[in-house]
Write a protein that holds these residues in place. Sequence first.
Motif, mmCIF file in Angstrom:
data_model
loop_
_atom_site.group_PDB
_atom_site.id
_atom_site.type_symbol
_atom_site.label_atom_id
_atom_site.label_comp_id
_atom_site.label_asym_id
_atom_site.label_seq_id
_atom_site.Cartn_x
_atom_site.Cartn_y
_atom_site.Cartn_z
ATOM 1 N N GLU A 12 35.383 35.564 40.271
ATOM 2 C CA GLU A 12 36.648 34.871 40.012
ATOM 3 C C GLU A 12 37.646 35.167 41.133
ATOM 4 O O GLU A 12 37.882 36.315 41.479
ATOM 5 C CB GLU A 12 37.223 35.313 38.674
ATOM 6 N N GLN A 13 38.201 34.102 41.712
ATOM 7 C CA GLN A 13 39.144 34.236 42.817
ATOM 8 C C GLN A 13 40.414 33.449 42.524
ATOM 9 O O GLN A 13 40.436 32.594 41.643
ATOM 10 C CB GLN A 13 38.550 33.687 44.113
ATOM 11 N N ASP A 14 41.447 33.754 43.291
ATOM 12 C CA ASP A 14 42.598 32.879 43.344
ATOM 13 C C ASP A 14 43.024 32.776 44.798
ATOM 14 O O ASP A 14 42.551 33.499 45.656
ATOM 15 C CB ASP A 14 43.737 33.318 42.416
ATOM 16 N N GLU A 15 43.892 31.821 45.052
ATOM 17 C CA GLU A 15 44.359 31.583 46.417
ATOM 18 C C GLU A 15 45.880 31.704 46.404
ATOM 19 O O GLU A 15 46.551 30.961 45.682
ATOM 20 C CB GLU A 15 43.914 30.193 46.875
ATOM 21 N N ARG A 16 46.394 32.648 47.155
ATOM 22 C CA ARG A 16 47.838 32.910 47.212
ATOM 23 C C ARG A 16 48.277 32.981 48.663
ATOM 24 O O ARG A 16 47.496 33.273 49.557
ATOM 25 C CB ARG A 16 48.173 34.249 46.547
ATOM 26 N N TYR A 17 49.581 32.769 48.847
ATOM 27 C CA TYR A 17 50.141 32.957 50.184
ATOM 28 C C TYR A 17 50.211 34.435 50.499
ATOM 29 O O TYR A 17 50.569 35.242 49.650
ATOM 30 C CB TYR A 17 51.544 32.349 50.273
ATOM 31 N N GLY A 28 50.185 32.289 54.946
ATOM 32 C CA GLY A 28 48.980 31.483 54.829
ATOM 33 C C GLY A 28 48.322 31.633 53.474
ATOM 34 O O GLY A 28 48.370 32.700 52.866
ATOM 35 N N LEU A 29 47.697 30.557 53.002
ATOM 36 C CA LEU A 29 46.968 30.579 51.730
ATOM 37 C C LEU A 29 45.614 31.245 51.949
ATOM 38 O O LEU A 29 44.801 30.779 52.745
ATOM 39 C CB LEU A 29 46.748 29.159 51.211
ATOM 40 N N VAL A 30 45.386 32.338 51.219
ATOM 41 C CA VAL A 30 44.164 33.127 51.387
ATOM 42 C C VAL A 30 43.452 33.260 50.045
ATOM 43 O O VAL A 30 44.035 33.769 49.091
ATOM 44 C CB VAL A 30 44.502 34.535 51.936
ATOM 45 N N PRO A 31 42.200 32.820 49.956
ATOM 46 C CA PRO A 31 41.433 33.055 48.728
ATOM 47 C C PRO A 31 40.904 34.489 48.719
ATOM 48 O O PRO A 31 40.426 34.983 49.737
ATOM 49 C CB PRO A 31 40.289 32.048 48.829
ATOM 50 N N ARG A 32 41.025 35.158 47.577
ATOM 51 C CA ARG A 32 40.506 36.523 47.449
ATOM 52 C C ARG A 32 40.019 36.735 46.016
ATOM 53 O O ARG A 32 40.550 36.154 45.073
ATOM 54 C CB ARG A 32 41.594 37.551 47.744
ATOM 55 N N PRO A 33 39.025 37.612 45.846
ATOM 56 C CA PRO A 33 38.588 37.966 44.494
ATOM 57 C C PRO A 33 39.723 38.615 43.705
ATOM 58 O O PRO A 33 40.551 39.334 44.270
ATOM 59 C CB PRO A 33 37.459 38.974 44.739
ATOM 60 N N LEU A 34 39.749 38.371 42.404
ATOM 61 C CA LEU A 34 40.784 38.938 41.544
ATOM 62 C C LEU A 34 40.507 40.384 41.146
ATOM 63 O O LEU A 34 41.398 41.078 40.673
ATOM 64 C CB LEU A 34 40.933 38.097 40.272
ATOM 65 N N ARG A 35 39.267 40.834 41.350
ATOM 66 C CA ARG A 35 38.906 42.206 40.987
ATOM 67 C C ARG A 35 37.991 42.763 42.058
ATOM 68 O O ARG A 35 37.085 42.089 42.526
ATOM 69 C CB ARG A 35 38.192 42.225 39.639
ATOM 70 N N ILE A 36 38.256 44.008 42.452
ATOM 71 C CA ILE A 36 37.383 44.696 43.403
ATOM 72 C C ILE A 36 37.133 46.116 42.921
ATOM 73 O O ILE A 36 37.919 46.672 42.152
ATOM 74 C CB ILE A 36 37.973 44.732 44.829
ATOM 75 N N ARG A 53 42.773 45.223 40.274
ATOM 76 C CA ARG A 53 42.848 43.832 39.832
ATOM 77 C C ARG A 53 44.103 43.167 40.377
ATOM 78 O O ARG A 53 45.080 43.824 40.704
ATOM 79 C CB ARG A 53 42.904 43.761 38.303
ATOM 80 N N ASP A 54 44.043 41.863 40.437
ATOM 81 C CA ASP A 54 45.177 41.004 40.731
ATOM 82 C C ASP A 54 45.891 41.390 42.023
ATOM 83 O O ASP A 54 45.262 41.480 43.064
ATOM 84 C CB ASP A 54 46.120 40.949 39.534
ATOM 85 N N ALA A 55 47.194 41.622 41.964
ATOM 86 C CA ALA A 55 47.997 41.833 43.175
ATOM 87 C C ALA A 55 47.562 43.059 43.959
ATOM 88 O O ALA A 55 47.474 43.015 45.186
ATOM 89 C CB ALA A 55 49.476 41.939 42.812
ATOM 90 N N ILE A 56 47.308 44.172 43.278
ATOM 91 C CA ILE A 56 46.925 45.386 43.995
ATOM 92 C C ILE A 56 45.552 45.193 44.647
ATOM 93 O O ILE A 56 45.317 45.677 45.759
ATOM 94 C CB ILE A 56 46.989 46.641 43.091
ATOM 95 N N ALA A 57 44.659 44.437 44.009
ATOM 96 C CA ALA A 57 43.360 44.130 44.619
ATOM 97 C C ALA A 57 43.561 43.300 45.885
ATOM 98 O O ALA A 57 42.919 43.535 46.907
ATOM 99 C CB ALA A 57 42.465 43.392 43.625
ATOM 100 N N ARG A 58 44.475 42.333 45.811
ATOM 101 C CA ARG A 58 44.771 41.493 46.989
ATOM 102 C C ARG A 58 45.317 42.356 48.122
ATOM 103 O O ARG A 58 44.887 42.246 49.272
ATOM 104 C CB ARG A 58 45.772 40.396 46.611
ATOM 105 N N LEU A 59 46.267 43.216 47.819
ATOM 106 C CA LEU A 59 46.872 44.060 48.849
ATOM 107 C C LEU A 59 45.835 44.998 49.473
ATOM 108 O O LEU A 59 45.772 45.151 50.693
ATOM 109 C CB LEU A 59 48.024 44.867 48.249
ATOM 110 N N ILE A 60 45.005 45.597 48.660
ATOM 111 C CA ILE A 60 43.993 46.517 49.183
ATOM 112 C C ILE A 60 42.996 45.768 50.064
ATOM 113 O O ILE A 60 42.628 46.249 51.143
ATOM 114 C CB ILE A 60 43.303 47.273 48.034
#
Length: 146
Positions: A12-17, A28-36, A53-60
């Motif tokens: 499961e992924q989402d795409e966020r700036y 930029g819009l970047v797709p990333r997994p929601l959980r790592i 999960r979510d934002a912290i997963a994206r940042l990491i």
Amino acid sequence: MLNPQIVARSDEQDERYEGCLSFFDVRGLVPRPLRIVVESTTLTGELITREYRDAIARLIQHEIDHLDDILYTSRMRAGIKPIPVEQYRQTGQTWSYVREFREHLGGLRCRVAHEFRRRFVRLGPVGAERYGLDVSGLTGRPIRRR
């Protein structure tokens, strides 16, 4: 977080700036997994595994990419270009998981990415200690071993 390695990603992924100090005037819009799941080493040399999960997963993921010499622009879908910050601000799009992001980082509201990057290095335990890095506040939820 020392010598971090992503060992599992959700389908499961989402795409966020995303933004970055490497390209501070665009997003930029970047797709990333929601959980790592990340394995890393503690200052005492112990191998730990944590789930994010979510934002912290994206940042990491963003910061581990930097450790691997990858910029977010190379993660963008083909044909998608970064947009100026002014245009991004007019989109009204924000990360919908801001509350959880703040909870994971102990309520920090400003300069979070800068502080995280300052503390998030690929060094051995001795190297982190030598530079006086305190990574104790940047932990995820421990994975229960079965």
